[in-house]
Write a protein that holds these residues in place. Structure first.
Motif, PDB file in Angstrom:
ATOM      1  N   THR A 128      10.588 -16.721 -29.044  1.00  0.00           N
ATOM      2  CA  THR A 128       9.326 -16.778 -29.786  1.00  0.00           C
ATOM      3  C   THR A 128       8.136 -16.622 -28.850  1.00  0.00           C
ATOM      4  O   THR A 128       7.184 -15.888 -29.137  1.00  0.00           O
ATOM      5  CB  THR A 128       9.218 -18.115 -30.546  1.00  0.00           C
ATOM      6  OG1 THR A 128      10.293 -18.205 -31.491  1.00  0.00           O
ATOM      7  CG2 THR A 128       7.887 -18.211 -31.280  1.00  0.00           C
ATOM      8  N   ILE A 129       8.181 -17.315 -27.717  1.00  0.00           N
ATOM      9  CA  ILE A 129       7.101 -17.221 -26.732  1.00  0.00           C
ATOM     10  C   ILE A 129       6.951 -15.785 -26.237  1.00  0.00           C
ATOM     11  O   ILE A 129       5.844 -15.240 -26.172  1.00  0.00           O
ATOM     12  CB  ILE A 129       7.367 -18.160 -25.544  1.00  0.00           C
ATOM     13  CG1 ILE A 129       7.202 -19.621 -25.976  1.00  0.00           C
ATOM     14  CG2 ILE A 129       6.423 -17.859 -24.368  1.00  0.00           C
ATOM     15  CD1 ILE A 129       7.672 -20.621 -24.945  1.00  0.00           C
ATOM     16  N   TRP A 130       8.071 -15.162 -25.908  1.00  0.00           N
ATOM     17  CA  TRP A 130       8.025 -13.807 -25.338  1.00  0.00           C
ATOM     18  C   TRP A 130       7.566 -12.784 -26.370  1.00  0.00           C
ATOM     19  O   TRP A 130       6.734 -11.921 -26.095  1.00  0.00           O
ATOM     20  CB  TRP A 130       9.389 -13.446 -24.767  1.00  0.00           C
ATOM     21  CG  TRP A 130       9.383 -12.190 -23.949  1.00  0.00           C
ATOM     22  CD1 TRP A 130      10.082 -11.047 -24.206  1.00  0.00           C
ATOM     23  CD2 TRP A 130       8.663 -11.942 -22.744  1.00  0.00           C
ATOM     24  NE1 TRP A 130       9.840 -10.100 -23.235  1.00  0.00           N
ATOM     25  CE2 TRP A 130       8.960 -10.632 -22.319  1.00  0.00           C
ATOM     26  CE3 TRP A 130       7.789 -12.705 -21.974  1.00  0.00           C
ATOM     27  CZ2 TRP A 130       8.425 -10.057 -21.163  1.00  0.00           C
ATOM     28  CZ3 TRP A 130       7.250 -12.154 -20.821  1.00  0.00           C
ATOM     29  CH2 TRP A 130       7.567 -10.844 -20.439  1.00  0.00           C
ATOM     30  N   LYS A 131       8.105 -12.879 -27.585  1.00  0.00           N
ATOM     31  CA  LYS A 131       7.714 -11.942 -28.634  1.00  0.00           C
ATOM     32  C   LYS A 131       6.245 -12.122 -29.010  1.00  0.00           C
ATOM     33  O   LYS A 131       5.543 -11.141 -29.296  1.00  0.00           O
ATOM     34  CB  LYS A 131       8.606 -12.134 -29.867  1.00  0.00           C
ATOM     35  CG  LYS A 131      10.026 -11.634 -29.666  1.00  0.00           C
ATOM     36  CD  LYS A 131      10.888 -11.882 -30.899  1.00  0.00           C
ATOM     37  CE  LYS A 131      12.313 -11.399 -30.671  1.00  0.00           C
ATOM     38  NZ  LYS A 131      13.187 -11.684 -31.848  1.00  0.00           N
ATOM     39  N   THR A 132       5.787 -13.362 -28.999  1.00  0.00           N
ATOM     40  CA  THR A 132       4.369 -13.616 -29.293  1.00  0.00           C
ATOM     41  C   THR A 132       3.480 -12.997 -28.218  1.00  0.00           C
ATOM     42  O   THR A 132       2.457 -12.372 -28.518  1.00  0.00           O
ATOM     43  CB  THR A 132       4.103 -15.126 -29.381  1.00  0.00           C
ATOM     44  OG1 THR A 132       4.871 -15.678 -30.461  1.00  0.00           O
ATOM     45  CG2 THR A 132       2.619 -15.404 -29.633  1.00  0.00           C
ATOM     46  N   ALA A 133       3.876 -13.165 -26.964  1.00  0.00           N
ATOM     47  CA  ALA A 133       3.102 -12.592 -25.853  1.00  0.00           C
ATOM     48  C   ALA A 133       3.056 -11.074 -25.955  1.00  0.00           C
ATOM     49  O   ALA A 133       1.992 -10.459 -25.813  1.00  0.00           O
ATOM     50  CB  ALA A 133       3.704 -13.014 -24.522  1.00  0.00           C
ATOM     51  N   MET A 134       4.211 -10.454 -26.212  1.00  0.00           N
ATOM     52  CA  MET A 134       4.238  -8.999 -26.355  1.00  0.00           C
ATOM     53  C   MET A 134       3.457  -8.547 -27.586  1.00  0.00           C
ATOM     54  O   MET A 134       2.820  -7.489 -27.586  1.00  0.00           O
ATOM     55  CB  MET A 134       5.682  -8.501 -26.445  1.00  0.00           C
ATOM     56  CG  MET A 134       6.507  -8.677 -25.171  1.00  0.00           C
ATOM     57  SD  MET A 134       5.855  -7.762 -23.725  1.00  0.00           S
ATOM     58  CE  MET A 134       4.973  -9.085 -22.865  1.00  0.00           C
ATOM     59  N   GLY A 135       3.477  -9.386 -28.629  1.00  0.00           N
ATOM     60  CA  GLY A 135       2.704  -9.072 -29.829  1.00  0.00           C
ATOM     61  C   GLY A 135       1.212  -9.068 -29.560  1.00  0.00           C
ATOM     62  O   GLY A 135       0.464  -8.236 -30.095  1.00  0.00           O
ATOM     63  N   GLU A 136       0.765  -9.982 -28.710  1.00  0.00           N
ATOM     64  CA  GLU A 136      -0.654 -10.031 -28.371  1.00  0.00           C
ATOM     65  C   GLU A 136      -1.062  -8.818 -27.535  1.00  0.00           C
ATOM     66  O   GLU A 136      -2.169  -8.287 -27.685  1.00  0.00           O
ATOM     67  CB  GLU A 136      -0.965 -11.334 -27.640  1.00  0.00           C
ATOM     68  CG  GLU A 136      -0.868 -12.546 -28.553  1.00  0.00           C
ATOM     69  CD  GLU A 136      -1.080 -13.856 -27.819  1.00  0.00           C
ATOM     70  OE1 GLU A 136      -1.307 -13.825 -26.594  1.00  0.00           O
ATOM     71  OE2 GLU A 136      -1.007 -14.915 -28.476  1.00  0.00           O
ATOM     72  N   VAL A 137      -0.172  -8.391 -26.654  1.00  0.00           N
ATOM     73  CA  VAL A 137      -0.437  -7.163 -25.892  1.00  0.00           C
ATOM     74  C   VAL A 137      -0.526  -5.983 -26.851  1.00  0.00           C
ATOM     75  O   VAL A 137      -1.418  -5.124 -26.737  1.00  0.00           O
ATOM     76  CB  VAL A 137       0.673  -6.924 -24.845  1.00  0.00           C
ATOM     77  CG1 VAL A 137       0.498  -5.551 -24.190  1.00  0.00           C
ATOM     78  CG2 VAL A 137       0.650  -8.018 -23.785  1.00  0.00           C
ATOM     79  N   THR A 138       0.390  -5.926 -27.808  1.00  0.00           N
ATOM     80  CA  THR A 138       0.382  -4.853 -28.802  1.00  0.00           C
ATOM     81  C   THR A 138      -0.930  -4.820 -29.572  1.00  0.00           C
ATOM     82  O   THR A 138      -1.524  -3.752 -29.784  1.00  0.00           O
ATOM     83  CB  THR A 138       1.555  -5.039 -29.784  1.00  0.00           C
ATOM     84  OG1 THR A 138       2.797  -4.893 -29.085  1.00  0.00           O
ATOM     85  CG2 THR A 138       1.496  -4.021 -30.907  1.00  0.00           C
ATOM     86  N   GLU A 139      -1.399  -5.991 -30.001  1.00  0.00           N
ATOM     87  CA  GLU A 139      -2.643  -6.057 -30.773  1.00  0.00           C
ATOM     88  C   GLU A 139      -3.833  -5.560 -29.967  1.00  0.00           C
ATOM     89  O   GLU A 139      -4.698  -4.837 -30.487  1.00  0.00           O
ATOM     90  CB  GLU A 139      -2.887  -7.496 -31.239  1.00  0.00           C
ATOM     91  CG  GLU A 139      -1.926  -7.962 -32.325  1.00  0.00           C
ATOM     92  CD  GLU A 139      -2.104  -9.431 -32.655  1.00  0.00           C
ATOM     93  OE1 GLU A 139      -3.077 -10.043 -32.151  1.00  0.00           O
ATOM     94  OE2 GLU A 139      -1.270  -9.969 -33.414  1.00  0.00           O
TER      95      GLU A 139
END
Length: 203
Positions: A128-139
């Motif tokens: 969850t932490i990693w996917k959230t971090a990558m999601g923020e980069v994506t945004e």
């Protein structure tokens, strides 16, 4: 009578520097090749020069420490400088500088990031932490793509999907290719070519 070294190791320290010391000790061990699956609290506290009791004042277990380490390692997402991508005066050299900075940081911390990615494969909290971090980069990237393409004639590309694809392509590429840090310059150059062509999209 305890030796100075033993007294220093057994002292319970609770300040923020101690939490940082534990994270840095873990980073050193992982960077040195210690397998994350078999890394023990005893090894971490020995590397940090403190006792087990101090560890448990800051983290309930190794999983919680690794989660904190993941947050620390992806802090760069907040200073990624993605806003440069929407600059109408953007140059290929600027993109290359951005890629070199990010790839260089990944190469420098490859052992730690590889451990985080490994744990994320089986630990729900870490995933969850990693996917959230990558999601923020994506945004962040999608926002800049959208700004760059908003006034182009014709049908626009999908900035959200392109940003998501690029983010995970970047993550996988760095994870696999930077096992050999000597390839960092080539990886940065290749990423520059890809993103420059994407940014220069014409409908």
């Amino acid at each position: 009578m305890s030796s100075p070294a033993r007294a220093r190791t057994d002292r319970r320290r609770t300040g923020p520097a101690t939490r940082s010391d534990l994270l840095e000790a873990t980073k050193r061990l992982l960077a040195g090749g210690a397998p994350v699956a078999t890394l023990r609290v005893d090894q971490i506290v020995a590397e940090a020069g403190m006792g087990r009791a101090t560890f448990y004042l800051h983290f309930k277990d190794k999983s919680e420490l690794m989660a904190a380490l993941a947050e620390d390692q992806v802090a760069w997402r907040d200073q990624i400088g993605a806003e440069v991508l929407a600059d109408p005066e953007l140059t290929r050299e600027s993109v290359h500088l951005l890629m070199r900075t990010i790839v260089g940081q990944w190469a420098e911390n490859w052992g730690v990031l590889a451990a985080i990615i490994e744990v994320a494969e089986y630990d729900t909290a870490m995933a969850t932490i990693w996917k959230t971090a990558m999601g923020e980069v994506t945004e962040k990237a999608a926002e800049q793509f959208r700004l760059r393409w908003e006034n182009q004639p014709g049908d626009s590309p999908d900035p959200d999907m392109i940003a998501e694809l690029f983010t995970w392509m970047f993550e996988r590429s760095c994870h696999q290719l930077l096992r050999d840090p000597s390839r960092a310059d080539s990886v940065a150059a290749g990423m520059t070519d890809i993103i420059w062509r994407v940014l220069d999209y014409r409908a």
